[in-house]
Design an enzyme around this catalytic site. Structure first.
Site, PDB file in Angstrom:
ATOM      1  N   HIS A   1       2.714  -1.282   4.728  1.00  0.00           N
ATOM      2  CA  HIS A   1       2.060  -2.521   4.305  1.00  0.00           C
ATOM      3  C   HIS A   1       2.040  -3.517   5.460  1.00  0.00           C
ATOM      4  O   HIS A   1       1.149  -4.349   5.548  1.00  0.00           O
ATOM      5  CB  HIS A   1       2.791  -3.153   3.117  1.00  0.00           C
TER       6      HIS A   1
ATOM      7  N   ASP B   1      -5.574   4.298   0.932  1.00  0.00           N
ATOM      8  CA  ASP B   1      -4.513   3.385   0.541  1.00  0.00           C
ATOM      9  C   ASP B   1      -5.131   1.992   0.616  1.00  0.00           C
ATOM     10  O   ASP B   1      -6.287   1.827   1.026  1.00  0.00           O
ATOM     11  CB  ASP B   1      -3.306   3.533   1.484  1.00  0.00           C
TER      12      ASP B   1
END
Length: 192
Positions: free
Chosen positions: A25, A97
Site C-alpha cells: 500500500h 490490486d
C-alpha cells in the site's frame, strides 16, 4: 463453495506476497528470490486454485526481480500474460490490486489503466479518478496504443464470468443472517 453461491472465487495476490514482509500500500516490495524459488514455493497454490476452477486472480504490486525487474506485477505483461496465463494456464478474469496504492500511482490514472490492461488485467480496481482512467483508455484506443482486441478480450472475460455467476440463485438473506449462521460467522472472524 463461493462460486456455487454466485460469488467469484479470487486468488490473490499474484505472483505471491509470501516472500515479502513489505506493505505494497505504501511502497513497491521487491521479491528477490529466483524464479525457480517462486515456481516451487509461491506459484503452486495459484496453480491449484486455477485447476480447481477459480474465476478470478488479483494481481499484486510487487517487483519480481527474477522475471521483470523494476515493473510492478500489476503492470507486467511477462508476469500476467506469459506466466499467469501462459505457464499456469489461467483463462479467467485478472483484477488489479488497488490502483490507489502508492506503487500504482507512479503513473496518472489514465496511463496506469492502459498499462494495467496491456499487461493482462481485465478489471481495474479502485482507480483514484475514474473519469481520468476512462479518458486514458479511450485515448489509447483511439491512437492505437491499446489494441481494441485486448479490450474486447477483457470485456469478454468479465461478461463470461458475470453470465456464469448470474444464473445462480442467491440464498434468502434471512437464512444467512439467522442466529446459527451469525454464530458461525462470528466464530470464524474471531479465529481469523
Amino acid at each position: 463453495g463461493l462460486q456455487g453461491a454466485g460469488v467469484a472465487a479470487t486468488l490473490k495476490h499474484f505472483p505471491g506476497h509470501g516472500h515479502s514482509a513489505d506493505d505494497s500500500h505504501k511502497e513497491l516490495p521487491a521479491l528477490t528470490q529466483s524464479r525457480a524459488t517462486l515456481e516451487a514455493d509461491a506459484w503452486p497454490s495459484f496453480k491449484a486454485g486455477i485447476d480447481a476452477g477459480t474465476m478470478a486472480v488479483m494481481s499484486a504490486h510487487l517487483d519480481v526481480r527474477s522475471v521483470d525487474p523494476g515493473t510492478p506485477a500489476t503492470f507486467s505483461h511477462k508476469l500476467l500474460t506469459d506466466v499467469l496465463r501462459g505457464q499456469l494456464g489461467f483463462q479467467g478474469v485478472v483484477i488489479t490490486d488497488g490502483m490507489n496504492m502508492e506503487p500504482a500511482k507512479r503513473w496518472s490514472p489514465g496511463e496506469a489503466a492502459v498499462r494495467a490492461l496491456k499487461a493482462g488485467n481485465d478489471l481495474i480496481l479502485m482507480t483514484p479518478d475514474v473519469s481520468k482512467a476512462y479518458d486514458g483508455l479511450l485515448a489509447a484506443l483511439r491512437d492505437g496504443s491499446l489494441p481494441r482486441a485486448r479490450l474486447v478480450d477483457a470485456v469478454t472475460r468479465v461478461l463470461t464470468m458475470k453470465f456464469r455467476l448470474g444464473g445462480t440463485t442467491a440464498p434468502d438473506m434471512s437464512t444467512l443472517n439467522d442466529p446459527a449462521h451469525r454464530k458461525a460467522a462470528d466464530a470464524l472472524a474471531a479465529a481469523a
